[in-house]
Design a protein around this motif. Structure first.
Motif, mmCIF file in Angstrom:
data_model
loop_
_atom_site.group_PDB
_atom_site.id
_atom_site.type_symbol
_atom_site.label_atom_id
_atom_site.label_comp_id
_atom_site.label_asym_id
_atom_site.label_seq_id
_atom_site.Cartn_x
_atom_site.Cartn_y
_atom_site.Cartn_z
ATOM 1 N N PHE A 1 4.523 30.975 1.425
ATOM 2 C CA PHE A 1 3.233 30.329 1.564
ATOM 3 C C PHE A 1 2.189 30.759 0.912
ATOM 4 C CE2 PHE A 1 -0.714 30.121 3.930
ATOM 5 C CZ PHE A 1 -0.593 28.897 4.866
ATOM 6 N N SER A 2 1.517 29.919 0.226
ATOM 7 C CA SER A 2 0.270 30.324 -0.774
ATOM 8 C C SER A 2 -0.867 29.569 -0.349
ATOM 9 C CB SER A 2 0.694 30.337 -2.100
ATOM 10 O OG SER A 2 0.960 29.124 -2.711
ATOM 11 N N LEU A 3 -2.036 30.286 -0.419
ATOM 12 C CA LEU A 3 -3.406 29.310 -0.207
ATOM 13 C C LEU A 3 -3.916 29.640 -1.611
ATOM 14 C CD1 LEU A 3 -6.022 30.276 2.735
ATOM 15 C CD2 LEU A 3 -6.643 30.073 0.165
ATOM 16 N N ASN A 4 -4.315 28.542 -2.022
ATOM 17 C CA ASN A 4 -4.774 28.175 -3.488
ATOM 18 C C ASN A 4 -6.195 27.564 -3.768
ATOM 19 O OD1 ASN A 4 -1.912 29.142 -4.676
ATOM 20 N ND2 ASN A 4 -1.708 27.547 -3.260
ATOM 21 N N TRP A 5 -6.899 27.851 -4.529
ATOM 22 C CA TRP A 5 -8.417 27.485 -4.609
ATOM 23 C C TRP A 5 -8.773 27.389 -5.991
ATOM 24 C CZ3 TRP A 5 -13.094 30.191 -1.611
ATOM 25 C CH2 TRP A 5 -14.161 29.328 -1.808
ATOM 26 N N ASN A 6 -9.178 26.210 -6.484
ATOM 27 C CA ASN A 6 -9.890 25.872 -7.460
ATOM 28 C C ASN A 6 -11.266 25.540 -7.244
ATOM 29 O OD1 ASN A 6 -7.233 26.083 -9.075
ATOM 30 N ND2 ASN A 6 -6.872 23.682 -8.597
ATOM 31 N N TYR A 7 -12.068 26.377 -7.744
ATOM 32 C CA TYR A 7 -13.554 26.284 -7.482
ATOM 33 C C TYR A 7 -14.228 25.670 -8.930
ATOM 34 C CZ TYR A 7 -18.640 27.309 -6.560
ATOM 35 O OH TYR A 7 -19.913 27.140 -6.786
ATOM 36 N N MET A 8 -14.678 24.495 -8.667
ATOM 37 C CA MET A 8 -15.475 23.705 -9.809
ATOM 38 C C MET A 8 -14.443 23.135 -10.838
ATOM 39 S SD MET A 8 -18.560 23.164 -8.859
ATOM 40 C CE MET A 8 -19.274 23.659 -7.176
ATOM 41 N N PRO A 9 -14.902 22.267 -11.421
ATOM 42 C CA PRO A 9 -14.184 21.412 -12.391
ATOM 43 C C PRO A 9 -13.622 22.522 -13.493
ATOM 44 C CG PRO A 9 -15.849 20.049 -11.913
ATOM 45 C CD PRO A 9 -16.281 21.377 -11.181
ATOM 46 N N VAL A 10 -14.470 23.394 -13.978
ATOM 47 C CA VAL A 10 -13.979 24.336 -14.998
ATOM 48 C C VAL A 10 -12.457 24.892 -14.679
ATOM 49 C CG1 VAL A 10 -15.140 26.361 -14.176
ATOM 50 C CG2 VAL A 10 -14.660 26.016 -16.512
#
Length: 341
Positions: free
Chosen positions: A153-162
């Motif tokens: 299990f992993s929680l993953n976050w890309n914040y903003m297009p960059v």
């Protein structure tokens, strides 16, 4: 027991910017003390352009955003009843649902709130909490619905297009398949090997050593210790290590709060430094990893290196699987430590 290894590589050349004086530049090659993964710290001055103003783009995309209410409840998939009788997981304004384009057998998307455009300094612990608690609800629901099934299990976050986000609305993704990702596997196997060799867990040992050295240790929020990685896998890599948990299913609300408060401090620092985005992953272990592993969150800021839109990821990361940074971890720690005080 824990070694911080590095090697300096010196380049000598005649510098045209200094009237052809003989100049030396040093590249330091570091190895992560657990995994041996290399990072190169460059003697390379960077002047980042100001972060882009996303206001106009946010206003345009809000008109069709699939994560804004009520649209999110109309266009996103639902779970089978054995996972969620209601079809989705909700807490407050947060909502978690199946990823319509899955990365693995259990692949979810979660929206933090109905606010479409959230600036980095607005990512407070209160803002994050419902979304994080929803992740715990989902993890426990998978365990109930499919007992005995192995899930990384992993929680993953890309914040903003960059940082790779295709939608501005803040959201994270969960991947929970029977095979780990490469780095997740490396973390778990290296942790197990360290325990086998030394009969102690690497993670509390690392926290103790970093506290004693004082060069990269940042501080503590509740029962989560925060530090900057010795060999970062980005410009900076901030790591939060849970003292008393190995897997996401066991995180009580107060431990989610500890994580959220630490992240609020980190995000505030990133905003102050002008980073326009970040990548975040929470790596969970499993029951059999309890002796040797500690649940951890890792965050790296993302940026543009020039007005051309050049980001900091190039062939070294993509094809050589080595990371480059122009920021010494110890220098970043001096600044970020103040925010943890």
């Amino acid at each position: 027991m824990i070694e911080f290894l590095s090697e300096d590589s010196v380049t000598v050349f005649q510098d045209p910017t200094k009237n052809w004086e003989i100049t030396r530049r040093t590249t330091q090659i570091r190895k992560d003390p657990l995994t041996g993964i290399r990072t190169r710290i460059l003697d390379y001055p960077v002047h980042m352009p100001p972060p882009p103003d996303m206001t106009e783009l946010a206003e345009q995309t809000a008109q069709t955003c699939p994560f804004c209410r009520p649209r999110v409840m109309e266009v996103t998939p639902k779970y089978l009843p054995e996972v969620s009788p209601e079809g989705r997981f909700t807490r407050g304004e947060s909502v978690l649902f199946p990823n319509i384009f899955p990365y693995d057998e259990n692949s979810a998307v979660a929206v933090f709130s109905n606010q479409h455009y959230v600036r980095m300094w607005e990512l407070t612990a209160d803002y994050l909490m419902d979304g994080f608690l929803t992740a715990g609800d989902y993890a426990r629901a998978l365990s109930r619905a499919y007992p005995g099934t192995k899930r990384y299990f992993s929680l993953n976050w890309n914040y903003m297009p960059v940082a790779g986000a295709s939608i501005i609305h803040p959201h994270y993704q969960i991947v929970a398949g029977h095979e780990p990702t490469n780095y997740h596997d490396t973390l778990l196997q290296a942790s197990a090997q360290f325990y086998k060799t030394h009969q102690v867990s690497y993670w509390p040992s690392l926290v103790a050593v970093e506290k004693e050295k004082g060069e990269r240790y940042l501080g503590r929020r509740g029962k989560v210790d925060w530090l900057i990685a010795y060999a970062p896998r980005g410009l900076i890599e901030v790591v939060g290590v849970a003292e008393d948990a190995a897997q996401v299913e066991e995180l009580a609300p107060e431990r989610w709060r500890d994580l959220a408060e630490g992240l609020q401090t980190v995000f505030g620092y990133f905003a102050e430094k002008g980073f326009p985005g970040f990548n975040l992953t929470l790596f969970s272990g499993m029951e059999e990893d309890r002796e040797h592993y500690r649940l951890q969150v890792r965050v790296v800021p993302r940026t543009l290196l020039s007005a051309l839109g050049t980001n900091e990821v190039n062939y070294f990361k993509m094809l050589h699987e080595e990371c480059l940074t122009m920021i010494r971890p110890e220098e970043a720690a001096v600044e970020l430590k103040k925010a943890f005080e």
